[in-house]
Enzyme design. Structure first.
Site, short mmCIF file in Angstrom:
data_model
loop_
_atom_site.label_atom_id
_atom_site.label_comp_id
_atom_site.label_asym_id
_atom_site.label_seq_id
_atom_site.Cartn_x
_atom_site.Cartn_y
_atom_site.Cartn_z
N GLU B 59 84.40 53.17 60.07
CA GLU B 59 83.91 54.34 60.82
C GLU B 59 83.73 55.56 59.93
O GLU B 59 82.78 56.33 60.09
CB GLU B 59 84.86 54.67 61.98
CG GLU B 59 84.79 53.69 63.16
CD GLU B 59 85.61 52.42 62.94
OE1 GLU B 59 86.27 52.31 61.88
OE2 GLU B 59 85.59 51.54 63.82
N HIS B 126 90.80 51.38 73.99
CA HIS B 126 89.39 51.18 74.33
C HIS B 126 89.02 52.00 75.56
O HIS B 126 88.14 51.61 76.33
CB HIS B 126 89.09 49.70 74.60
CG HIS B 126 89.25 48.82 73.40
ND1 HIS B 126 90.46 48.48 72.87
CD2 HIS B 126 88.32 48.24 72.60
CE1 HIS B 126 90.29 47.70 71.81
NE2 HIS B 126 88.99 47.54 71.63
#
Lengths: 344, 322
Positions: B59, B126
């Protein structure tokens, strides 16, 4: 794929020829850098510079080689000890003095200081303090050039052995290899991350061994030897430009200063100061010039004088310039002015 | 024809790739034949070869690369697989993208899509809503579309903006929300919308909580109370004028958001209203956020963790009694 380059300056050269055809040019950038940084240190000690001063003493040979072989359109991502490379790349001295002295007319306009400066529009990226972060940014600039159909460009990003231990560096090196961009990463192992010596930084045999793990070609070199720096880093730039995989160059030096000028570096051991990599690259280069009689003593003195004059002029000019003022500052972090939130 | 919130996001990206050669999409699993974990880029890699690129699980480097490309004139769209994982890229987003224009005078036109918020069974890693973190830092625009139409037009607008945009798309809305057609143009960025008119209290919200707030307003209407629902659309910049104008009409303010309760977008709304419009208030303003714990996995716990139409309505009733 893994290679090393450790030849000495004298190994391939004739007795009267420079060890590299750009040796003297590089030496003059090193001399200018040392002159400038010694002056900045004086100003800091005299209380005329706010914040910190971070110099590249002992790393100028590696650094100048990083800037010297880059051409128009290439990308340079220097780090904190890369004044020599920045100058060789084309950064005007006035940018340095304006930034250190906080001139409103400098590239950072007093908003950021010392070595946190750059000209992104002129392909000199402005580093952030978080080490390793600029590797992937450099990758992105190269991808953009490829998207736009540009040819014959490279990017060169500097890092130290301290920065090589960050996750950001790891991600950046890996993505560079995945994207197969023409990138050179020059890692200067100056043997201390602030005060922490190599044995508390990493446990691998040699940092250059990591090259193969990333899919880079790797080279290591004696960073105190200007001729070798020019050969190896110049070669890496050439290979990247020719479409070889990304290049990693690991240079060994000793940081001949504190982390910053606030740091007396008392933790640097006497033993390490006696190591070959602890030589002062500027003195080594000057000795080569004298030994090979590349220029005479008068010329060397003239170069010193000229460097001092350039530095004095850049400092005097910046000192005359206005400082930023809080009540006149444009406190706007967005270029899209109508989307600035109002807290009034 | 019926188009979902998720399809609107895909259509916006298809349009952007079609009309602007500077645009490329960069993220984990977005390319190939896969088209992203939620299929927000399905088919785009085939339609636009070389411009929808899979990345390593990196990321930090994904955003760093996008920043570099943006500095050189591209308009990258980054897809974070889940908003939660953008925490790995916080340094690049906050310290690199967010400071770049201020420091160098060179803007960084990147758009970072964050599939945000909770769905049943997704658990602590999540399900997060990160808008309050990004809004806290300077140099970023934070979009939180709550409708299919806004999901489409705001993403197109995000890419057109010269500054970094954090585009928080809500996963719960992906399939639940549908529209008949996509608009050509939306409200200007930074302008809030009166999603429902009312006279008795103002509920300010955004993203999925705006839909919950609308449902709460319907519940309250059956009891004779008319709640005005303000959809912030962007939490930064925050359209305090529209909120204040609504509170001037109703005298009561409730804010609902899905992020954690300490600070954040709902607290900011209340701070603005109390400091700029204290005299407009007939009762102390209230807010509802998720609980101050990590987001739970089990559906029973998850549905009790975040605000919903029922507890928004309950909080509104209490406020109406003040």
């Amino acid at each position: 794929m893994l290679q090393t380059a450790q030849r000495t300056a004298k190994s391939k050269t004739k007795k009267t020829a420079p060890p590299h055809d750009r040796f003297l040019e590089a030496f003059r950038w090193m001399l200018l850098t040392r002159t400038l940084e010694e002056k900045l240190v004086s100003l800091y000690r005299g209380g005329l510079i706010t914040g910190g001063v971070y110099i590249g003493k002992g790393q100028e040979a590696v650094s100048v080689a990083c800037g010297l072989f880059l051409q128009q359109g290439d990308i340079f991502a220097p780090l904190i000890r890369d004044q020599a490379g920045r100058s060789a790349f084309g950064e005007p001295l006035i940018d340095v003095t304006r930034t250190y002295l906080g001139s409103r007319l400098g590239p950072m306009r007093g908003r950021d200081g010392n070595i946190h400066r750059g000209h992104p529009r002129k392909n000199e990226l402005a580093m952030i303090s978080h080490l390793g972060a600029m590797i992937s940014v450099t990758v992105g600039t190269l991808m953009a050039k490829r998207f736009k159909g540009e040819k014959n460009f490279v990017g060169l990003a500097c890092i130290g052995e301290g920065g090589m231990q960050t996750g950001s560096l790891h991600e950046g090196m890996n993505i560079a290899a995945v994207e197969q961009v023409p990138l050179v990463v020059v890692a200067t192992n100056n043997h201390y991350a602030y005060s922490t010596p190599n044995d508390r930084e990493f446990a691998c045999h040699d940092l250059v061994d990591r090259a193969i793990g990333y899919g880079f070609e790797g080279y290591s070199l004696d960073g105190t030897d200007l001729g070798t720096c020019l050969d190896v880093i110049g070669g890496a730039v050439k290979r990247a430009r020719a479409g070889r995989p990304p290049q990693l160059v690991v240079a060994s030096v000793l940081r001949l200063s504190g982390h910053g000028e606030h740091d007396d570096a008392s933790y640097v051991t006497e033993e390490i100061k006696r190591q070959p990599f602890a030589r002062d690259c500027l003195k080594v280069a000057e000795q080569t010039i004298i030994d090979l009689n590349l220029v005479d003593a008068e010329t060397l003195a003239e170069w010193r004088k000229k460097a001092a004059a350039q530095v004095d002029e850049a400092i005097a000019d910046a000192q005359k310039e206005p400082a930023p003022e809080g009540d006149k500052e444009d406190w706007c972090a967005l270029s899209t002015r109508d989307l600035v939130d109002s807290f009034e | 024809m019926s188009i979902t919130y998720l399809e609107a996001i895909r259509e916006a990206q298809a349009k952007l790739l079609r009309v602007d050669e500077r645009v490329f999409i960069y993220g984990q699993d977005v390319g190939g034949t896969f088209g992203g974990a939620f299929k927000a880029t399905k088919g785009l890699a085939k339609e636009f070869p070389g411009r929808v690129l899979n990345t390593p699980i990196s990321e930090d480097a994904i955003v760093g690369t996008a920043i570099g490309a943006a500095i050189q004139g591209m308009r990258p769209i980054v897809e974070m697989q889940f908003a939660d994982f953008s925490s790995i890229a916080l340094n690049q987003i906050l310290n690199n993208a967010g400071t770049h224009y201020w420091r160098t005078n060179v803007p960084v036109p990147i758009t970072i899509r964050l599939p945000s918020g909770g769905t049943k069974g997704s658990g602590p890693f999540h399900s997060q809503s990160m808008e309050s973190i990004y809004a806290h830092y300077p140099g970023l625009i934070v979009m939180t579309p709550a409708t299919v139409e806004d999901a489409y037009t705001m993403l197109i607008e995000a890419v057109a903006i010269d500054d970094p945009v954090i585009y928080c798309e809500h996963k719960y809305l992906y399939y639940h929300l549908k529209a008949d057609k996509l608009p050509e143009k939306g409200l200007p960025t930074g302008r809030a919308r009166i999603a429902r008119e009312g006279r008795d209290l103002t509920i300010v919200s955004y993203s999925a909580m705006m839909q919950e707030s609308l449902a709460a307003a319907e519940e309250l209407a059956r009891e004779g109370f008319e709640a005005e629902v303000v959809d912030l659309r962007t939490v930064k910049p925050l359209d305090a004028d529209t909120v204040l104008a609504s509170v001037a009409r109703t005298g009561r303010l409730l804010c609902a958001g899905e992020s954690f309760p300490w600070g954040g977008a709902t607290a900011e709304v209340i701070a603005r209203v109390t400091s700029q419009g204290f005299h407009l208030l007939d009762a102390a303003p209230q807010r509802l956020n998720a609980k101050d714990t990590p987001i739970p996995y089990h559906p029973n716990l998850w549905s009790a963790h975040r605000p919903n139409a029922q507890n928004i309505a309950a909080k509104a009733r209490a406020l109406l009694r003040e």
